[in-house]
Structures are given as structure tokens and as C-alpha cells.
Design a protein around this motif. Structure first.
Motif, PDB file in Angstrom:
ATOM      1  N   LYS A  84       0.025  -0.472   1.752  1.00 53.54           N
ATOM      2  CA  LYS A  84      -0.936  -0.482   0.648  1.00 53.54           C
ATOM      3  C   LYS A  84      -0.830  -1.777  -0.160  1.00 53.54           C
ATOM      4  CE  LYS A  84       0.605   3.328  -1.184  1.00 53.54           C
ATOM      5  NZ  LYS A  84       1.723   3.608  -0.242  1.00 53.54           N
ATOM      6  N   SER A  85       0.382  -2.140  -0.545  1.00 53.25           N
ATOM      7  CA  SER A  85       0.560  -3.374  -1.324  1.00 53.25           C
ATOM      8  C   SER A  85       0.251  -4.610  -0.478  1.00 53.25           C
ATOM      9  CB  SER A  85       1.990  -3.454  -1.866  1.00 53.25           C
ATOM     10  OG  SER A  85       2.244  -2.399  -2.775  1.00 53.25           O
ATOM     11  N   GLU A 144      -4.060  -8.344 -12.824  1.00 57.70           N
ATOM     12  CA  GLU A 144      -3.058  -7.414 -12.297  1.00 57.70           C
ATOM     13  C   GLU A 144      -2.138  -6.984 -13.436  1.00 57.70           C
ATOM     14  OE1 GLU A 144      -1.517  -8.178  -8.191  1.00 57.70           O
ATOM     15  OE2 GLU A 144      -2.284 -10.197  -8.628  1.00 57.70           O
ATOM     16  N   ASP A 169       0.549  -5.167 -13.345  1.00 56.66           N
ATOM     17  CA  ASP A 169       1.985  -5.269 -13.041  1.00 56.66           C
ATOM     18  C   ASP A 169       2.549  -6.633 -13.430  1.00 56.66           C
ATOM     19  OD1 ASP A 169       2.164  -2.730 -12.146  1.00 56.66           O
ATOM     20  OD2 ASP A 169       2.121  -3.215 -10.017  1.00 56.66           O
ATOM     21  N   ASP A 208      -0.935  -1.158  -9.262  1.00 56.21           N
ATOM     22  CA  ASP A 208      -0.068  -0.643  -8.198  1.00 56.21           C
ATOM     23  C   ASP A 208       0.861   0.396  -8.810  1.00 56.21           C
ATOM     24  OD1 ASP A 208       1.603  -0.174  -6.073  1.00 56.21           O
ATOM     25  OD2 ASP A 208       1.848  -2.281  -5.534  1.00 56.21           O
TER      26      ASP A 208
END
Length: 271
Positions: free
Chosen positions: A106-107, A134, A136, A208
Motif C-alpha cells: 500500500k505504501s 502528506e 505524516d 497513511d
């Protein structure tokens, strides 16, 4: 108003005509699937619509920011991993959760979409007016003794009062603003990151597993913030409740067994 309008699009490769007088009108919210045998020109049409390949005849008109990303026959070269091939077009304002077991890629798929990971084959493009953010990456920005307000001011270029107003909109109150940024809870860091991305004019949010290490009240606040977000959302999460709360349009399932991402209808999340 159409987000994409194609008129009389024609394209040939040598003596072979691949596209002949194609007309297409895509309105906001439309979901268009291309279905045909291999080799008839589906990927070629996508490339023309995305602006990667000019037609010999006809016109393609695309509203600015309408296409976020287009990924064709993607295969990732990481040792021990195989992902793809995949044809994928993500439209402006769409919401895509990427699901699958841990280690399924997925990442890696996110990295390929955003250009951090090179492709073995295929092509990738991102719309010129797209601004990707993003959360994160921004969380680490708050790992400092500087106040949360100072971090947001530095990250956005805002003066103190507009920065305070922005943080308040994301439910960061007067008690959190003057504290050292490193003392913010994981939920507060996430909301502060979302505030920064909004101020930067982000048109696509990438998250994520954003609910990891968050308590229920923080998750509920995150759900509300994402539900109100008007741009494109790409979300890796095991949290079905979060995916339901943000009203996803598509589901992309990445399975470790096949390495071939599978498009699934959004109602799969309700099962």
C-alpha cells in the motif's frame, strides 16, 4: 460544467488508427470505466485525456486540477516486491482508500503515485495545478520546543492572529497554541498538520494510517475534518469507520498474493 471534454479525438500509429473521432463529456462526479480487449487503445485514450499524448485531430479540454494523477501499467522495482501492472486515474475531489494486509504494498503504491519510487515500466503524471500534502511528513515538523503557533506561522507564512484563527478552526484551542509543539498529542499534531496543509492550498491529501495511536475523541475530530475537506483524498487505513465517515468514491485493494491492485466498489466497506 464539464471537467473533461473530448471532441473528435483521432490518433494513429503508422497505418493503424487507434482512436477515431472519439467524443467524451465527463461531468463532476461522473465515474467512467473503459472496457475493451487488450490492445485496442484503452491506455492510449487515457494518455490522450491526461494530456500526455497529443491527438492528431480533435481537442481535449480539461478543467484545471480535474485530473490528480494518472498511473499506467505501474510495476515497482523494490527487491522482493511486485506491484502491478496497474492503470489508474484519480480525479479531482475523489476519495480513494487503499486497503490490504500489512506488507502488501500500500505504501509502495503511494510512493509510486507521488514519484518517490521509480517505475520498472509505465508512466506517471500529476496535474500541473495539483498541490499534494502528506500529513505524516508534517507531524515531524512539530517535534520541537518551539510553540505550536510558531511552527504553524513558519510553515504557512501567516501572522500570529490568522494562524491562531486557523488552528482554532481545527479545534486547537488557546491552551495548545503556546505550548511547545512536541507536547501536542498525536491527535493535535494531526489536526495542526491538516491546518498547515489547508493554508498551503493543498488540493490532495495523502494519509497513511492516520488513526494509529489516536484516542477515540481525536479519531472523531479527524473524521469530521476529512469529511469537510473538499479536495482529493488518498487514504491508507484499516479503519473501516474512518473510510465510511469520509464517504469514499472508490476502493483500491492491494493483495499480497497477486501483487495486482483490485478496484472494488465503495459499498465493499459496508460488509
Amino acid at each position: 460544467m464539464s471537467v473533461l471534454l473530448a471532441r473528435k479525438v483521432t490518433l494513429s500509429f503508422g497505418p493503424r488508427t487507434v482512436l477515431s473521432a472519439v467524443d467524451l463529456d465527463v461531468s463532476p462526479g461522473d465515474r467512467v470505466g473503459l472496457s475493451a480487449p487488450n490492445g485496442v487503445g484503452k491506455s492510449t485514450l487515457l494518455r490522450v485525456l491526461a494530456g500526455e499524448l497529443p491527438p492528431e485531430e480533435g481537442t481535449v479540454t480539461l478543467r484545471p486540477g480535474a485530473v490528480l494523477a494518472h498511473l499506467t501499467q505501474e510495476t515497482d522495482p523494490r527487491p522482493g516486491e511486485s506491484l502491478g501492472p496497474l492503470d489508474l486515474t484519480i480525479g479531482g475531489g475523489e476519495r480513494w482508500p487503499i486497503t490490504g494486509p500489512n506488507g502488501s504494498g500500500k505504501s509502495t503504491l503511494i510512493g509510486a503515485l507521488l514519484g518517490r519510487i521509480p517505475l520498472l515500466a509505465g508512466e506517471r503524471s500529476v496535474g500541473a495545478s495539483v498541490v499534494v500534502g502528506e500529513v505524516d511528513q508534517l507531524r515531524h515538523t512539530f517535534d520541537t520546543e518551539d510553540s505550536a503557533l510558531a511552527v504553524v506561522m513558519a510553515a504557512t507564512g501567516l501572522h500570529a492572529e490568522p494562524a491562531r484563527t486557523l488552528l482554532a478552526k481545527f479545534r486547537l484551542g488557546a491552551d495548545a497554541v503556546p505550548r511547545p509543539a512536541r507536547e501536542l498529542s498525536p491527535g493535535e499534531r494531526t489536526r495542526a498538520g491538516l491546518a498547515v496543509l489547508q493554508a498551503r492550498g493543498t488540493t490532495c491529501l495523502v494519509l497513511d494510517e492516520p488513526t494509529n495511536h489516536l484516542e477515540l475523541p481525536a479519531i472523531e475530530q479527524l473524521e469530521q475534518a476529512l469529511a469537510d475537506y473538499p479536495g482529493t483524498l488518498i487514504l491508507i487505513t484499516h479503519d473501516r469507520r474512518l473510510a465510511q465517515a469520509v464517504r469514499v468514491d472508490h476502493v483500491l485493494d492491494v493483495t499480497a498474493e497477486s501483487g495486482r491492485p483490485r478496484l472494488a466498489p465503495a459499498p465493499d466497506l459496508d460488509k
